[in-house]
Write an enzyme that holds these catalytic residues in place. Sequence first.
Site, PDB file in Angstrom:
ATOM      1  N   ARG A 182      42.490   7.993 -46.728  1.00  0.00           N
ATOM      2  CA  ARG A 182      42.162   9.383 -47.066  1.00  0.00           C
ATOM      3  C   ARG A 182      43.223  10.325 -46.535  1.00  0.00           C
ATOM      4  O   ARG A 182      43.651  11.257 -47.228  1.00  0.00           O
ATOM      5  CB  ARG A 182      40.793   9.776 -46.498  1.00  0.00           C
ATOM      6  CG  ARG A 182      39.605   9.179 -47.230  1.00  0.00           C
ATOM      7  CD  ARG A 182      38.301   9.746 -46.690  1.00  0.00           C
ATOM      8  NE  ARG A 182      38.136  11.151 -47.023  1.00  0.00           N
ATOM      9  CZ  ARG A 182      37.260  11.962 -46.426  1.00  0.00           C
ATOM     10  NH1 ARG A 182      36.492  11.511 -45.448  1.00  0.00           N
ATOM     11  NH2 ARG A 182      37.163  13.224 -46.797  1.00  0.00           N
ATOM     12  N   CYS A 241      39.092  16.817 -39.392  1.00  0.00           N
ATOM     13  CA  CYS A 241      38.669  15.639 -40.159  1.00  0.00           C
ATOM     14  C   CYS A 241      38.391  16.127 -41.571  1.00  0.00           C
ATOM     15  O   CYS A 241      39.098  16.989 -42.085  1.00  0.00           O
ATOM     16  CB  CYS A 241      37.451  14.981 -39.515  1.00  0.00           C
ATOM     17  SG  CYS A 241      36.043  16.100 -39.302  1.00  0.00           S
TER      18      CYS A 241
END
Length: 284
Positions: A182, A241
Amino acid sequence: MLPPVIEAHAAATALAAGARAVDCRFDVVAPGGDTSRGERDWRASHVPGAVYAHLDRDLADLSVGGRGRHPLPSEPALAATLARWGIGPATPVVAYDDGSGATAARLWWLLRLAGHADAAVLDGGIAAWRAAGLPEESGAPAIAPVSHPVRFDANAIACSDEVLALVGDASRVLLDARAAPRFRGEVEPIDPVAGHVPGAVNRPFQNNLGADGRFKPATVLRAEFESLLDGRDPRRAVLMCGSGVTACHNLLAMAHAGLDGARVYAGSWSEWIVDRSRPVARSA
């Protein structure tokens, strides 16, 4: 004061002395979008006296727009939640979830933001509690509401403008807790844009755990994070994040390692990409 990360028997001792357990089991990517499984599991069996914290309902305010997928709850909302859980300013708190400690770390961070430092995350979660042969109970506990004023420490929260200013600033470091694919922008199962903030360093939160699913020793974590800090003071670090949840796991790991002072970008990647003028990097 409880340590940031606590093992099961020490947690049981703290609970017997009056600490409050909070069950934070939650599946962010639940099949079909069903986010109720954690609460169902809590009702079926949980640490004695544990109340339940729903990530979307109690640890975030999804009505807020433009602040990412898990905007912070308001101060009055968190105050009301803590009061409902029977957590006063002097109540020690043991948070746990069903594994990594990621959602439990979100509660731990919110408590720190609110000036409630006497809190810990159960190392290994409910599985560690069960492995230790400790008791459980079912149903919702009877809780006497208390008062818990909340005032967030704004200095502990990083905003998008500050993160933008970090791009190209070698004196600061931005640590991204998402999984490597990711971060690199190879896949993006949740957010509409893939990639990362230019110059960010990837520190997947799972790297804080050993093969047994529990936190690595504090000395090991300290060495790993000091390598990432590369001589910088932890206070020069910003943690992010996808939505401000697993970044808290890195903050917890750093605290466990004795490296306090990093700040959390609360909106994280899901807030960053709201403004399409902000730069996005991808890497092979």
